[in-house]
Write a protein that holds these residues in place. Sequence first.
Motif, PDB file in Angstrom:
ATOM      1  N   UNK A 131       0.824  -1.210   0.000  1.00 40.55           N
ATOM      2  CA  UNK A 131       0.000   0.000   0.000  1.00 40.55           C
ATOM      3  C   UNK A 131       0.857   1.260   0.000  1.00 40.55           C
ATOM      4  N   UNK A 132       2.007   1.205   0.638  1.00 39.13           N
ATOM      5  CA  UNK A 132       2.919   2.346   0.602  1.00 39.13           C
ATOM      6  C   UNK A 132       3.443   2.598  -0.801  1.00 39.13           C
ATOM      7  N   UNK A 133       3.803   1.522  -1.512  1.00 41.53           N
ATOM      8  CA  UNK A 133       4.259   1.671  -2.896  1.00 41.53           C
ATOM      9  C   UNK A 133       3.139   2.205  -3.783  1.00 41.53           C
ATOM     10  N   UNK A 134       1.928   1.704  -3.571  1.00 45.44           N
ATOM     11  CA  UNK A 134       0.785   2.174  -4.346  1.00 45.44           C
ATOM     12  C   UNK A 134       0.527   3.654  -4.077  1.00 45.44           C
ATOM     13  N   UNK A 135       0.603   4.073  -2.838  1.00 47.92           N
ATOM     14  CA  UNK A 135       0.398   5.479  -2.500  1.00 47.92           C
ATOM     15  C   UNK A 135       1.487   6.347  -3.122  1.00 47.92           C
ATOM     16  N   UNK A 136       2.722   5.884  -3.111  1.00 44.56           N
ATOM     17  CA  UNK A 136       3.814   6.651  -3.713  1.00 44.56           C
ATOM     18  C   UNK A 136       3.630   6.767  -5.225  1.00 44.56           C
ATOM     19  N   UNK A 137       3.201   5.679  -5.869  1.00 38.42           N
ATOM     20  CA  UNK A 137       2.938   5.732  -7.312  1.00 38.42           C
ATOM     21  C   UNK A 137       1.817   6.710  -7.630  1.00 38.42           C
ATOM     22  N   UNK A 162       0.961   9.345  -5.814  1.00 47.59           N
ATOM     23  CA  UNK A 162       1.488  10.699  -5.573  1.00 47.59           C
ATOM     24  C   UNK A 162       2.285  11.184  -6.775  1.00 47.59           C
ATOM     25  N   UNK A 163       3.126  10.285  -7.310  1.00 45.53           N
ATOM     26  CA  UNK A 163       3.927  10.669  -8.470  1.00 45.53           C
ATOM     27  C   UNK A 163       3.051  10.912  -9.690  1.00 45.53           C
ATOM     28  N   UNK A 164       1.999  10.096  -9.859  1.00 46.33           N
ATOM     29  CA  UNK A 164       1.095  10.286 -10.996  1.00 46.33           C
ATOM     30  C   UNK A 164       0.357  11.611 -10.888  1.00 46.33           C
ATOM     31  N   UNK A 165      -0.024  12.018  -9.723  1.00 49.11           N
ATOM     32  CA  UNK A 165      -0.743  13.274  -9.539  1.00 49.11           C
ATOM     33  C   UNK A 165       0.198  14.459  -9.729  1.00 49.11           C
ATOM     34  N   UNK A 166       1.442  14.344  -9.324  1.00 48.15           N
ATOM     35  CA  UNK A 166       2.368  15.476  -9.409  1.00 48.15           C
ATOM     36  C   UNK A 166       2.919  15.672 -10.818  1.00 48.15           C
ATOM     37  N   UNK A 167       2.837  14.665 -11.703  1.00 48.38           N
ATOM     38  CA  UNK A 167       3.305  14.813 -13.080  1.00 48.38           C
ATOM     39  C   UNK A 167       2.333  15.683 -13.868  1.00 48.38           C
TER      40      UNK A 167
END
Length: 109
Positions: free
Chosen positions: A82-88, A90-95
Amino acid sequence: MFNRFVLVVVFVPLAIILIALAVANRGPVAFTLDPFHPGNPALTLNLPLFIFLFLALAVGMVVGSMATWVKQGRYRKLARQRGLEAENLRQAVSRPPTAPNGPALPKPN
């Protein structure tokens, strides 16, 4: 504040009980690892009883901790996923969004 409370309420009485136990059980006890020849000096330890009691307590704590750690492995794995999913996410939203390949939409007036 809570740490001091735990120290006073739990650990101080526990320490007093353990010290009393050690003082009361100072006599040497033979512990043998050979059930067929109990008098074998190579496999016999003569130590005070409280040492064997403390060793049994320590071994029990280690085994119990390991069992708990193994039992909770699936929750640690789920938390990592779930941490990896949340980080992915976050990165998708910030791009910045990529431009579509088709014709651009008209801008609103």
